[in-house]
Motif scaffolding. Structure first.
Motif, PDB file in Angstrom:
ATOM      1  N   LEU A 168      -3.680  -4.240  -5.336  1.00  0.00           N
ATOM      2  CA  LEU A 168      -2.855  -3.234  -6.009  1.00  0.00           C
ATOM      3  C   LEU A 168      -3.665  -2.543  -7.092  1.00  0.00           C
ATOM      4  O   LEU A 168      -4.708  -3.052  -7.518  1.00  0.00           O
ATOM      5  CB  LEU A 168      -1.625  -3.907  -6.631  1.00  0.00           C
ATOM      6  N   PRO A 169      -3.195  -1.390  -7.579  1.00  0.00           N
ATOM      7  CA  PRO A 169      -3.888  -0.731  -8.685  1.00  0.00           C
ATOM      8  C   PRO A 169      -3.878  -1.599  -9.938  1.00  0.00           C
ATOM      9  O   PRO A 169      -3.053  -2.521 -10.078  1.00  0.00           O
ATOM     10  CB  PRO A 169      -3.072   0.548  -8.904  1.00  0.00           C
ATOM     11  N   ARG A 170      -4.768  -1.277 -10.868  1.00  0.00           N
ATOM     12  CA  ARG A 170      -4.844  -2.038 -12.110  1.00  0.00           C
ATOM     13  C   ARG A 170      -3.522  -1.912 -12.868  1.00  0.00           C
ATOM     14  O   ARG A 170      -3.061  -0.807 -13.142  1.00  0.00           O
ATOM     15  CB  ARG A 170      -5.992  -1.519 -12.975  1.00  0.00           C
ATOM     16  N   PRO A 171      -2.901  -3.023 -13.208  1.00  0.00           N
ATOM     17  CA  PRO A 171      -1.572  -2.982 -13.832  1.00  0.00           C
ATOM     18  C   PRO A 171      -1.646  -2.927 -15.356  1.00  0.00           C
ATOM     19  O   PRO A 171      -2.722  -3.051 -15.949  1.00  0.00           O
ATOM     20  CB  PRO A 171      -0.956  -4.302 -13.368  1.00  0.00           C
ATOM     21  N   THR A 172      -0.482  -2.779 -15.983  1.00  0.00           N
ATOM     22  CA  THR A 172      -0.384  -2.894 -17.431  1.00  0.00           C
ATOM     23  C   THR A 172      -0.680  -4.327 -17.863  1.00  0.00           C
ATOM     24  O   THR A 172      -1.341  -4.563 -18.872  1.00  0.00           O
ATOM     25  CB  THR A 172       1.030  -2.484 -17.904  1.00  0.00           C
ATOM     26  N   ALA A 173      -0.194  -5.283 -17.080  1.00  0.00           N
ATOM     27  CA  ALA A 173      -0.451  -6.712 -17.334  1.00  0.00           C
ATOM     28  C   ALA A 173      -0.394  -7.447 -16.006  1.00  0.00           C
ATOM     29  O   ALA A 173       0.273  -7.003 -15.063  1.00  0.00           O
ATOM     30  CB  ALA A 173       0.568  -7.280 -18.312  1.00  0.00           C
ATOM     31  N   ILE A 174      -1.090  -8.580 -15.937  1.00  0.00           N
ATOM     32  CA  ILE A 174      -1.139  -9.343 -14.695  1.00  0.00           C
ATOM     33  C   ILE A 174      -1.098 -10.829 -15.024  1.00  0.00           C
ATOM     34  O   ILE A 174      -1.612 -11.264 -16.066  1.00  0.00           O
ATOM     35  CB  ILE A 174      -2.415  -9.000 -13.886  1.00  0.00           C
ATOM     36  N   HIS A 175      -0.445 -11.592 -14.156  1.00  0.00           N
ATOM     37  CA  HIS A 175      -0.330 -13.035 -14.372  1.00  0.00           C
ATOM     38  C   HIS A 175      -0.571 -13.769 -13.057  1.00  0.00           C
ATOM     39  O   HIS A 175       0.071 -13.481 -12.036  1.00  0.00           O
ATOM     40  CB  HIS A 175       1.062 -13.394 -14.895  1.00  0.00           C
ATOM     41  N   HIS A 176      -1.513 -14.708 -13.067  1.00  0.00           N
ATOM     42  CA  HIS A 176      -1.757 -15.593 -11.925  1.00  0.00           C
ATOM     43  C   HIS A 176      -1.035 -16.910 -12.172  1.00  0.00           C
ATOM     44  O   HIS A 176      -1.234 -17.545 -13.218  1.00  0.00           O
ATOM     45  CB  HIS A 176      -3.251 -15.869 -11.763  1.00  0.00           C
ATOM     46  N   VAL A 177      -0.197 -17.319 -11.221  1.00  0.00           N
ATOM     47  CA  VAL A 177       0.399 -18.651 -11.268  1.00  0.00           C
ATOM     48  C   VAL A 177      -0.626 -19.600 -10.659  1.00  0.00           C
ATOM     49  O   VAL A 177      -1.067 -19.411  -9.531  1.00  0.00           O
ATOM     50  CB  VAL A 177       1.722 -18.706 -10.491  1.00  0.00           C
ATOM     51  N   GLN A 202       0.810  -1.211   0.000  1.00  0.00           N
ATOM     52  CA  GLN A 202       0.000   0.000   0.000  1.00  0.00           C
ATOM     53  C   GLN A 202       0.848   1.268   0.000  1.00  0.00           C
ATOM     54  O   GLN A 202       0.313   2.370  -0.150  1.00  0.00           O
ATOM     55  CB  GLN A 202      -0.945  -0.001   1.208  1.00  0.00           C
ATOM     56  N   MET A 203       2.166   1.124   0.129  1.00  0.00           N
ATOM     57  CA  MET A 203       3.078   2.261   0.046  1.00  0.00           C
ATOM     58  C   MET A 203       3.792   2.292  -1.304  1.00  0.00           C
ATOM     59  O   MET A 203       4.798   2.982  -1.467  1.00  0.00           O
ATOM     60  CB  MET A 203       4.118   2.188   1.179  1.00  0.00           C
ATOM     61  N   LEU A 204       3.265   1.569  -2.278  1.00  0.00           N
ATOM     62  CA  LEU A 204       3.958   1.417  -3.557  1.00  0.00           C
ATOM     63  C   LEU A 204       4.237   2.759  -4.221  1.00  0.00           C
ATOM     64  O   LEU A 204       5.302   2.956  -4.815  1.00  0.00           O
ATOM     65  CB  LEU A 204       3.136   0.520  -4.490  1.00  0.00           C
ATOM     66  N   ALA A 205       3.305   3.699  -4.144  1.00  0.00           N
ATOM     67  CA  ALA A 205       3.499   4.994  -4.784  1.00  0.00           C
ATOM     68  C   ALA A 205       4.682   5.755  -4.186  1.00  0.00           C
ATOM     69  O   ALA A 205       5.301   6.592  -4.859  1.00  0.00           O
ATOM     70  CB  ALA A 205       2.224   5.826  -4.667  1.00  0.00           C
ATOM     71  N   GLN A 206       5.030   5.470  -2.923  1.00  0.00           N
ATOM     72  CA  GLN A 206       6.137   6.153  -2.253  1.00  0.00           C
ATOM     73  C   GLN A 206       7.404   5.311  -2.237  1.00  0.00           C
ATOM     74  O   GLN A 206       8.303   5.557  -1.447  1.00  0.00           O
ATOM     75  CB  GLN A 206       5.717   6.499  -0.825  1.00  0.00           C
TER      76      GLN A 206
END
Length: 686
Positions: free
Chosen positions: A561-570, A482-486
């Motif tokens: 997390l925010p919506r990403p450019t791409a996402i992958h579930h293992v 949740q601190m990813l932006a910082q």
């Protein structure tokens, strides 16, 4: 020259002058005296406080831990009341990897000393609380942690100072009136104030913290327990075999940890009363808001449950014989029977009493009573430099992850320490830099071994920062998502060329009200359906740019997390072992390749040579290899090609080659480098 020598030298007038100087110096000293100052003060020598002390000591920082009791872990000297912990002590996993084994060790703190693993202190799967006390004592003593025992901090306030790290110092006053000053305050006092509900007749209720633990004291009695958590069921389990019956009353329905995947909910070891209730053996569970009820005492000393408004209509102090009871209007009222004992087991709250209002430690909100109000970085929202650790920091992931328990907060404490190291000492968040060709293997290793990722799912995640042209990457472990932006401000690392975030997540339908968590088709086995996985599994997010604070705050509902450019579930795995070449690794590698627009297969020298002749962009393995002046690993086919094309001279004869081949093992004269395979092996490598 001392003062008395001056007096002898100057005579009587000099003596008077000496005394005047002495008094002036004493007054000046009293006016300018300041309390002992430290960089870090830690409140509480429980598991969280000792864990932070360990990290501070390893970093060589100036700190002290303040503990009111004569030894560490004072909470565990009294609680749980029936002495059995519900934290798992799994001593055997079949694995030798220490990090993996910590996934299933819920009691050990992090240290460099292998002797300080809890499995050396108890063989029981659910250990005795006394073993935890002994363990914490050894942890503090063997590591030489700086703990001030028998020191009760009675008041904490702020003193503004421009030269201080955070613009103010924290001033701590102990029971002797002595003051201590520190630049950063780390509160690890846990939850210690019993939660109480104020209703008419609450004075008749016994508290979990003081009720008898001797089953004989409940022989042949009717017992009402207020609460629905582990302390309530633990109390019921202790007296289940000696009472007439036990009724359990709470506002919420019972929540089973195996159904909610939350360790703080009712554990199977304590749920014996559920059996007797469901199998019609007198005991029972009821739901009602406690604030609507009242308890009255009859002439025989027994207790009756009624409704508050009945008392408000009449005399609140009247006994049960003069008060309207629900069964007077409804003769099948569930709690119409009289009780011999009423026991309160409603959990614990944070003790705000010692903190001055200037600290603004709690300013309302959902957890204003139970937990201090803190940010996702575990820093107080009211005072910079004040951090909350351990159980009291659970508001960040309440009912979501394991941050309120040792096996979770040992990692959040480490994250706070890493944040402090960069903020105040210029030490960047630890990272490992590797060539991009090792990206797949780095992720696979972490998701299969890392304990912090596994236990603090959706709260702490690994972050992979890509270097220019995706030639290399920096790997940062267990960052608060949740601190990813910082991230750049907190870590001292730059995210200029994109990043991956590796998170562990349950599926969105893994639990919930009225859901059967053991439904027949609950698992997903096909790679193409990995996004529907219900059980804990790795999820990899790719961002071209670091998300903004607004994107993190207003992320889609239910997203970590925010919506990403791409996402992958293992895809989820029954063994939680994500090493299947086709089912796990190949889809992950192809996802990474698509994001980076490159090839992450392990190519060999001849393949790189052919790629250089036919492609403008080479795979990272080739770029990291012979194109960096490390030489081209020779093969017999390449040598022949060079000789036949006239680029190389043939200095050897066929006989000499044959002789060397007979004496020397294949490949013994080759330069160091990747293993050589025949030309026909230029197929896709996993």
């Amino acid at each position: 020259m001392d003062l008395w020598a001056a007096a002898r030298l100057w005579g009587p007038p000099g003596l008077l002058l000496t005394w005047a100087l002495h008094l002036a110096l004493c007054l000046r000293s009293a006016q300018t005296s300041v309390p002992p100052s430290r960089d870090y003060c830690v409140l509480g020598a429980g598991p969280a406080g000792l864990q932070m002390a360990y990290f501070l000591q390893r970093a060589g920082r100036d700190y002290a831990v303040f503990e009111r009791a004569p030894r560490p872990g004072s909470f565990f000297t009294r609680y749980p009341r029936h002495r059995q912990l519900i934290s798992i002590n799994k001593r055997h996993t079949g694995k030798a990897n220490a990090e993996f084994n910590l996934r299933h060790d819920w009691n050990s703190l992090l240290s460099h000393d292998p002797r300080l693993l809890f499995r050396h202190y108890s063989r029981a799967y659910f250990p005795d609380a006394g073993d935890m006390v002994r363990y914490l004592g050894d942890f503090a003593q063997r590591l030489g942690l700086h703990v001030l025992y028998n020191t009760t901090i009675t008041h904490v306030t702020l003193h503004k100072a421009r030269q201080a790290w955070n613009g103010h110092y924290f001033i701590l006053t102990d029971q002797m009136g002595h003051t201590h000053q520190c630049s950063v305050l780390l509160v690890a006092t846990g939850l210690s104030v019993p939660n109480q509900v104020d209703f008419p007749g609450s004075e008749y209720v016994e508290g979990y913290e003081s009720v008898s633990v001797d089953p004989e004291d409940f022989e042949g009695q009717n017992v009402l327990i207020l609460g629905r958590g582990n302390s309530a069921f633990e109390t019921a389990e202790n007296i289940l075999g000696v009472t007439n019956f036990i009724h359990m009353l709470s506002r919420s329905r019972v929540r089973l940890s195996w159904a909610t995947h939350y360790v703080g909910d009712l554990r199977a070891i304590n749920n014996g009363l559920l059996d007797t209730y469901q199998l019609k053996s007198l005991d029972g569970l009821l739901e009602s808001d406690l604030t609507d009820l009242a308890i009255v005492k009859d002439r025989e000393g027994k207790f009756h449950v009624t409704l508050k408004f009945f008392l408000e209509e009449g005399n609140p102090s009247a006994d049960a014989d003069a008060v309207t009871l629900p069964q007077d209007d409804n003769d099948n009222f569930a709690m119409r029977v009289a009780y011999d004992r009423v026991i309160r087991c409603l959990g614990w709250n944070f003790d705000f009493s010692i903190f001055n209002k200037s600290l603004r430690l709690s300013s309302g909100g959902k957890f204003s009573k139970k937990y201090p109000l803190i940010k996702a970085s575990y820093e107080s929202k009211g005072s910079r430099g004040l951090f909350v650790l351990g159980t009291a920091s659970h508001s960040v992931d309440y009912r979501k992850s394991a941050g309120g328990f040792i096996h979770g907060f040992r990692y959040t404490v480490r994250a706070v320490h890493r944040l402090l190291e960069h903020r105040h000492h210029g030490v960047a968040w630890p990272s490992t830099e590797l060539p991009t060709s090792q990206l797949t293997s780095a992720i696979v290793r972490r998701v299969n071994e890392a304990s912090g990722l596994y236990q603090m799912f959706s709260v702490l995640a690994d972050v992979i920062l890509l270097k220019e042209n995706a030639m290399a990457f920096e790997y940062l472990e267990e960052f608060p998502v949740q601190m990813l932006a910082q991230l750049e401000t907190i870590t001292g690392r730059k995210a200029r060329h994109g990043l991956f975030v590796v998170n562990m997540e349950y599926g969105r339908n893994f639990s919930g009200p009225d859901k059967d968590v053991f439904f027949y088709d609950r698992s997903v086995g096909h790679t193409e359906d990995a996004w529907q996985s219900n059980f804990l599994h790795p999820v990899v997010y790719y961002y071209r740019h670091l998300p903004t604070e607004q994107e993190v705050r207003f992320r889609p509902a239910g997203w970590a997390l925010p919506r990403p450019t791409a996402i992958h579930h293992v895809v989820e795995d029954f063994l939680t072992d994500w090493t299947a070449p086709v089912g796990h690794i190949l889809p992950l590698r192809r996802f990474l390749e698509n994001c980076l627009d490159t090839d992450l297969r392990s190519f060999y020298a001849e393949s790189c040579f052919l790629f250089a002749l036919t492609h403008q962009k080479l795979p990272p393995f080739c770029q990291q290899g012979y194109l960096r002046a490390q030489g081209l690993v020779g093969t017999e086919s390449l040598r022949r090609h060079g000789v036949e094309s006239g680029l190389l001279r043939d200095y050897t004869t066929a006989d000499r080659l044959h002789e060397d081949g007979a004496r020397r093992p294949l490949g013994s004269s080759r330069a160091p480098g990747p293993p050589v395979r025949p030309p026909e092996s230029n197929k896709e490598e996993l």
